[in-house]
Design a protein around this motif. Structure first.
Motif, PDB file in Angstrom:
ATOM      1  N   ASN A  58     -26.767 -30.762 -22.697  1.00 16.61           N
ATOM      2  CA  ASN A  58     -25.613 -31.077 -21.847  1.00 16.61           C
ATOM      3  C   ASN A  58     -25.624 -30.307 -20.530  1.00 16.61           C
ATOM      4  OD1 ASN A  58     -23.371 -32.704 -21.393  1.00 16.61           O
ATOM      5  ND2 ASN A  58     -21.929 -31.187 -22.168  1.00 16.61           N
ATOM      6  N   GLN A  59     -26.792 -29.932 -20.054  1.00 14.70           N
ATOM      7  CA  GLN A  59     -26.933 -29.271 -18.749  1.00 14.70           C
ATOM      8  C   GLN A  59     -27.413 -30.317 -17.735  1.00 14.70           C
ATOM      9  OE1 GLN A  59     -29.533 -25.903 -19.200  1.00 14.70           O
ATOM     10  NE2 GLN A  59     -28.186 -24.866 -20.635  1.00 14.70           N
ATOM     11  N   MET A  60     -26.536 -31.257 -17.417  1.00 15.22           N
ATOM     12  CA  MET A  60     -26.938 -32.389 -16.592  1.00 15.22           C
ATOM     13  C   MET A  60     -27.183 -32.012 -15.142  1.00 15.22           C
ATOM     14  SD  MET A  60     -27.536 -34.870 -18.453  1.00 15.22           S
ATOM     15  CE  MET A  60     -27.849 -36.051 -17.163  1.00 15.22           C
ATOM     16  N   ASP A  61     -26.532 -30.975 -14.645  1.00 20.24           N
ATOM     17  CA  ASP A  61     -26.821 -30.530 -13.275  1.00 20.24           C
ATOM     18  C   ASP A  61     -28.293 -30.161 -13.140  1.00 20.24           C
ATOM     19  OD1 ASP A  61     -24.557 -30.749 -11.596  1.00 20.24           O
ATOM     20  OD2 ASP A  61     -23.600 -29.106 -12.652  1.00 20.24           O
ATOM     21  N   LEU A  62     -28.784 -29.372 -14.091  1.00 18.81           N
ATOM     22  CA  LEU A  62     -30.180 -28.955 -14.039  1.00 18.81           C
ATOM     23  C   LEU A  62     -31.103 -30.144 -14.251  1.00 18.81           C
ATOM     24  CD1 LEU A  62     -32.280 -26.775 -13.787  1.00 18.81           C
ATOM     25  CD2 LEU A  62     -31.951 -26.220 -16.207  1.00 18.81           C
ATOM     26  N   SER A  63     -30.748 -31.047 -15.165  1.00 21.44           N
ATOM     27  CA  SER A  63     -31.581 -32.221 -15.431  1.00 21.44           C
ATOM     28  C   SER A  63     -31.702 -33.100 -14.189  1.00 21.44           C
ATOM     29  CB  SER A  63     -30.983 -33.024 -16.595  1.00 21.44           C
ATOM     30  OG  SER A  63     -31.780 -34.148 -16.886  1.00 21.44           O
ATOM     31  N   VAL A  64     -30.578 -33.377 -13.528  1.00 27.57           N
ATOM     32  CA  VAL A  64     -30.595 -34.198 -12.310  1.00 27.57           C
ATOM     33  C   VAL A  64     -31.348 -33.482 -11.197  1.00 27.57           C
ATOM     34  CG1 VAL A  64     -29.144 -35.235 -10.516  1.00 27.57           C
ATOM     35  CG2 VAL A  64     -28.484 -35.435 -12.925  1.00 27.57           C
ATOM     36  N   ASN A  65     -31.139 -32.150 -11.069  1.00 27.29           N
ATOM     37  CA  ASN A  65     -31.835 -31.396 -10.034  1.00 27.29           C
ATOM     38  C   ASN A  65     -33.346 -31.456 -10.215  1.00 27.29           C
ATOM     39  OD1 ASN A  65     -29.550 -30.569  -8.670  1.00 27.29           O
ATOM     40  ND2 ASN A  65     -29.312 -28.707  -9.876  1.00 27.29           N
ATOM     41  N   ILE A  66     -33.807 -31.389 -11.470  1.00 23.67           N
ATOM     42  CA  ILE A  66     -35.247 -31.436 -11.726  1.00 23.67           C
ATOM     43  C   ILE A  66     -35.810 -32.813 -11.380  1.00 23.67           C
ATOM     44  CG2 ILE A  66     -37.006 -31.379 -13.529  1.00 23.67           C
ATOM     45  CD1 ILE A  66     -35.303 -29.249 -14.936  1.00 23.67           C
ATOM     46  N   ALA A  67     -35.176 -33.872 -11.894  1.00 21.03           N
ATOM     47  CA  ALA A  67     -35.688 -35.219 -11.674  1.00 21.03           C
ATOM     48  C   ALA A  67     -35.635 -35.626 -10.210  1.00 21.03           C
ATOM     49  CB  ALA A  67     -34.901 -36.214 -12.533  1.00 21.03           C
ATOM     50  N   VAL A  68     -34.456 -35.492  -9.588  1.00 16.77           N
ATOM     51  CA  VAL A  68     -34.303 -35.897  -8.190  1.00 16.77           C
ATOM     52  C   VAL A  68     -35.058 -34.940  -7.271  1.00 16.77           C
ATOM     53  CG1 VAL A  68     -32.646 -36.321  -6.337  1.00 16.77           C
ATOM     54  CG2 VAL A  68     -32.088 -36.973  -8.686  1.00 16.77           C
ATOM     55  N   GLY A  69     -34.975 -33.632  -7.574  1.00 17.21           N
ATOM     56  CA  GLY A  69     -35.674 -32.646  -6.752  1.00 17.21           C
ATOM     57  C   GLY A  69     -37.175 -32.852  -6.761  1.00 17.21           C
ATOM     58  N   SER A  70     -37.722 -33.260  -7.900  1.00 18.79           N
ATOM     59  CA  SER A  70     -39.155 -33.529  -7.965  1.00 18.79           C
ATOM     60  C   SER A  70     -39.529 -34.731  -7.098  1.00 18.79           C
ATOM     61  CB  SER A  70     -39.563 -33.781  -9.421  1.00 18.79           C
ATOM     62  OG  SER A  70     -40.938 -34.045  -9.512  1.00 18.79           O
ATOM     63  N   GLY A  71     -38.694 -35.792  -7.144  1.00 15.25           N
ATOM     64  CA  GLY A  71     -38.949 -36.944  -6.290  1.00 15.25           C
ATOM     65  C   GLY A  71     -38.891 -36.587  -4.813  1.00 15.25           C
ATOM     66  N   ILE A  72     -37.924 -35.737  -4.444  1.00 13.59           N
ATOM     67  CA  ILE A  72     -37.805 -35.291  -3.054  1.00 13.59           C
ATOM     68  C   ILE A  72     -39.043 -34.520  -2.628  1.00 13.59           C
ATOM     69  CG2 ILE A  72     -36.531 -33.724  -1.530  1.00 13.59           C
ATOM     70  CD1 ILE A  72     -34.002 -34.488  -3.095  1.00 13.59           C
ATOM     71  N   GLN A  73     -39.512 -33.624  -3.499  1.00 15.88           N
ATOM     72  CA  GLN A  73     -40.677 -32.825  -3.135  1.00 15.88           C
ATOM     73  C   GLN A  73     -41.938 -33.673  -2.996  1.00 15.88           C
ATOM     74  OE1 GLN A  73     -41.017 -29.425  -5.782  1.00 15.88           O
ATOM     75  NE2 GLN A  73     -40.030 -28.191  -4.218  1.00 15.88           N
ATOM     76  N   ILE A  74     -42.069 -34.686  -3.851  1.00 12.20           N
ATOM     77  CA  ILE A  74     -43.236 -35.571  -3.719  1.00 12.20           C
ATOM     78  C   ILE A  74     -43.210 -36.265  -2.361  1.00 12.20           C
ATOM     79  CG2 ILE A  74     -44.229 -37.740  -4.544  1.00 12.20           C
ATOM     80  CD1 ILE A  74     -45.018 -35.462  -6.283  1.00 12.20           C
TER      81      ILE A  74
END
Length: 387
Positions: free
Chosen positions: A289-305
Motif C-alpha cells: 500500500n505504498q502507492m506513492d513509491l510505486s507510482v514514482n518508480i514506474a513513472v520516474g523510470s519512464g521519465i528517465q528513459i
C-alpha cells in the motif's frame, strides 16, 4: 543454517534463476543455438536486475519516496542502458533495436509496471491513493518527452512527402536529434531541481502518512550494511554487462527463429528483461500500500528513459565514431504507442486513487499494443534516410 545464510545474503526465490548465467556462458562458448543463448542470457538478466533493484532499495529506504523512487528508477534503468549501449556499439544495423528498447521501456513502465501495481495492489486494498501532484508532473514531463521524440519523425515525413525531397535536408535529422537530446537532458536536470529542491514540499502534501511498519529505516541498524549493498550493486552491474553482450549477439538470429521482428523484440522482450527491477520493486511496494513509491518508480523510470537515457545514447553514438550517429527518428507505430501510453497515464493519474480495474485497463492497452508490434514486422526508418 541455510535459511539463516539466505537471510544474511538477502536471497530471494527469483535468485534461483541465476543458474541461467553459467548456462548462457556455456552455450555461448559451446556454439549453442541462438534461441537457447538468447533465452538463457535474458533469464539471467532478470535476477541480476532484481539484485540491483534490492541493493538500491536498501540505499534509498532512509531517503523518502521521492529520492527513493529516483534511485530505484536510476539503477533499475542501468540494466536497460547497458543493454542499449552494447547494442549501440555494434553500429547502425542495431539502431532499430536500440530505438525499440527506448520506446518499449517507456510503454512498459507506464502500462505494464503501473498496470500490474494497480491490479495486484487493488486486489488487496479496495482503493489505493497516491500524490496527484507527483503523478501529474510525471505525465507532463512524459508528454514533453513524447514531443521531443516525435518531432524528428514528423520532420522526416513532412519532407519525404514533398514531390522532390532534398536528401541534404533529410540528412539534417541527425543534427535535429542531437539538438533535441540536449534540450531533453537539460529539462531532466531542471526537473530534479524542481522535485528534489525548490518545490520538494509540493510532492508530499497529498502523501499518506507512513505507518510504523512502513517508516524509513536506518541502514546503520540494518543487518545488511552499505558495503554489502554497494558490492551487490557492482557485481550485478558486471553480470548484466556480460549477459547483455551475449543477449545482443543472439537477438537477430533468435528473433528470426521465433518469427518475430527486431522491433517487437526490442519493444516487448528486451524492455521487459531490462526493466525487471522496476517490475518487482514497484509491484512489491504496491502490495504494501505504498502507492506513492510505486507510482514514482514506474513513472520516474519512464521519465528517465525519455529524458536521460535516450539523450545519453545519442551522445554515446557520437563518441563511438560510427558512420552515422543514432537519431531520434522512430517508426510511426512507436510514436503512436508512446503517445497513447502517456494519454492513458494522464487519465488514470488525475484523481489520485487507483483500483484493480484501472490496472486491468492499463494491461489491456499494453497487450493491444504488443499485438500490433508483433504483426508489424521489421520497419527501420533510418534506412530510408541513409539510402
Amino acid at each position: 543454517m541455510f535459511a539463516r545464510l539466505a537471510r544474511q545474503l538477502d536471497l530471494r526465490p527469483l535468485d534461483l534463476l541465476l543458474i541461467a548465467l553459467p548456462v548462457a556462458v556455456g552455450l555461448r562458448y559451446a556454439d549453442g543455438g541462438p534461441l537457447a543463448i538468447f533465452v538463457a542470457s535474458g533469464v539471467a538478466i532478470v535476477p541480476l536486475a532484481g539484485m540491483m533493484g534490492r541493493a538500491t532499495e536498501r540505499l534509498a529506504e532512509a531517503l523518502g519516496d521521492q529520492v527513493g523512487g529516483l534511485l530505484n528508477a536510476t539503477f533499475g534503468n542501468a540494466a536497460e542502458l547497458i543493454i542499449a549501449l552494447v547494442a549501440l556499439a555494434k553500429g547502425p544495423p542495431m539502431y532499430p533495436l536500440v530505438k525499440a528498447s527506448i520506446t518499449g521501456s517507456i510503454i512498459g513502465n507506464v502500462l505494464l509496471v503501473l498496470g500490474l501495481s494497480f491490479m495486484l495492489g487493488g486486489m488487496r486494498y479496495r482503493y489505493q491513493h497516491f500524490n496527484t501532484v507527483a503523478a501529474g508532473m510525471g505525465a507532463t514531463l512524459l508528454t514533453l518527452a513524447t514531443v521531443g521524440l516525435m518531432v524528428p519523425t514528423l520532420y522526416y515525413h513532412v519532407f519525404a512527402a514533398t514531390p522532390r525531397p532534398d536528401p541534404a535536408q533529410l540528412a539534417t535529422i541527425e543534427s535535429l536529434s542531437e539538438e533535441i537530446a540536449v534540450v531533453l537532458a537539460i529539462v531532466y536536470v531542471l526537473s530534479l531541481v524542481f522535485t528534489l529542491g525548490t518545490h520538494r514540499s509540493m510532492f508530499h502534501e497529498n502523501a499518506p502518512l507512513l505507518t510504523e511498519r512502513d517508516a524509513p529505516v536506518d541502514l546503520r541498524e540494518s543487518s545488511v550494511g552499505w558495503g554489502f549493498a554497494v558490492g551487490q550493486l557492482s557485481l550485478a552491474t558486471i553480470g548484466i554487462a556480460a549477459m547483455s553482450e551475449i543477449l545482443v549477439g543472439s537477438v537477430e538470429p533468435a528473433a528470426h527463429e521465433l518469427g518475430m521482428s527486431t522491433v517487437f523484440v526490442g519493444v516487448i522482450v528486451v524492455a521487459i528483461v531490462g526493466n525487471a527491477a522496476e517490475h518487482s520493486t514497484a509491484v512489491t511496494v504496491a502490495l504494501k500500500n505504498q502507492m506513492d513509491l510505486s507510482v514514482n518508480i514506474a513513472v520516474g523510470s519512464g521519465i528517465q528513459i525519455a529524458l536521460l537515457v535516450a539523450p545519453l545514447l545519442v551522445f554515446a553514438s557520437l563518441l563511438m565514431g560510427h558512420e552515422r550517429p543514432l537519431d531520434l527518428h522512430f517508426t510511426l507505430m512507436e510514436i503512436v504507442a508512446v503517445g497513447i501510453s502517456i494519454l492513458v497515464l494522464a487519465l488514470v493519474a488525475q484523481d489520485g486513487q487507483s483500483h484493480w480495474l484501472e490496472g486491468v485497463m492499463l494491461l489491456a492497452v499494453y497487450i493491444i499494443l504488443a499485438l500490433a508490434f508483433y504483426h508489424l514486422g521489421d520497419v527501420a526508418p533510418a534506412g530510408a534516410i541513409a539510402g
